[in-house]
Design a protein around this motif. Structure first.
Motif: not given
Length: 276
Positions: A219-223, A255-259, A275-276
């Motif tokens: 996930s780009p957001l997680t990175l 975040t949505r990506d973690a879910e 990425g959300e």
């Protein structure tokens, strides 16, 4: 102008200091001034900073690889450029201050970039070139790569490279490089913590691309969250670091990506990152 004349004109145009190629979310930036040993001239630093800015803004870019053409990855500052400044009315002070600030800003830009930056070293990384490697999040090298901070040999201690180097190697290892000015090979650099892996030159491109694609698949957001948190907590006392990291993890969990990632893991399927 004819097509052939246009093509001839284009082919004779000077290449930019930094080349780039994007493939499967992996952006390759290449220092391409081998005739100048890819020195960090003001032009080179401007070009690299501009490309990093674009990479940070481009949603298609997930990971940045930083390599170089020629036998020298980067020779550090352009000594001819520095020497020329001595003729200025202040003996070069203003120019030196500007160049060193520009270099410091570039190194910090790499750290602040919301995407992982991986150095790919195929030759000599010396002085500010070694600083460049140490400033990247990860570093891969061939078994022929070498590293050094040789400023002490010419009466100019590598004080700014020291900042990045001392955040990779242990104090005594960093001081050994800084005080002796001697080169270390890739194996020693790995034991010092300056590089992550040593890759045979014949397989470099394939291994590096695969290595980068593994990271780019996350996930780009997680990175982005993880990279920022990593560097911020490093400078904190232990208790403060845990409090900060816990708060980051809570926000990350929401975040949505973690879910999506956790749900996909439980359902035994590949996650779909937004990425959300």
């Amino acid at each position: 102008m004819t097509a052939s004349a246009s093509a001839s004109s284009a082919s004779s145009a000077p290449r930019p200091p930094v080349g780039k190629l994007l493939h499967k979310g992996v952006l390759r930036l290449v220092l391409q001034r081998p005739e100048k040993m890819n020195a960090l001239s003001r032009e080179m630093m401007d070009a690299l900073a501009a490309e990093l800015t674009l990479a940070g803004q481009d949603p298609e870019v997930r990971v940045v690889l930083l390599g170089a053409e020629g036998k020298v990855f980067c020779a550090g500052h352009d000594l001819k450029e520095l020497t020329a400044a001595r003729a200025e009315s202040d003996g070069g002070r203003a120019t030196y201050e500007a160049i060193l600030r520009q270099c410091s800003d570039l190194m910090q830009q790499i750290v602040r970039l919301p995407k992982p930056v991986i150095a790919v070293v195929t030759g000599v990384a010396t002085a500010a070139g070694c600083q460049l490697v140490a400033s990247c999040d990860l570093a891969l090298a061939t078994d022929t790569a070498t590293f050094c901070t040789p400023g002490v040999n010419i009466g100019l201690f590598c004080s700014t490279p020291m900042v990045a180097l001392s955040r990779n190697a242990s104090p005594k290892q960093a001081m050994e490089m800084l005080l002796t000015g001697e080169s270390i090979d890739a194996s020693t650099a790995k034991s010092f913590g300056l590089i992550n892996r040593i890759i045979p030159a014949d397989y470099l491109d394939q291994v590096v691309q695969k290595y980068a694609e593994v990271i780019a698949s996350k996930s780009p957001l997680t990175l982005k969250i993880g990279k920022e948190a990593f560097y911020r907590q490093l400078e904190m006392p232990l208790a403060q670091a845990y409090d900060y990291a816990a708060s980051v993890m809570v926000e990350n969990m929401l975040t949505r990506d973690a879910e999506e990632g956790i749900t996909a893991f439980l359902q035994k399927r590949a996650p779909e990152w937004r990425g959300e």
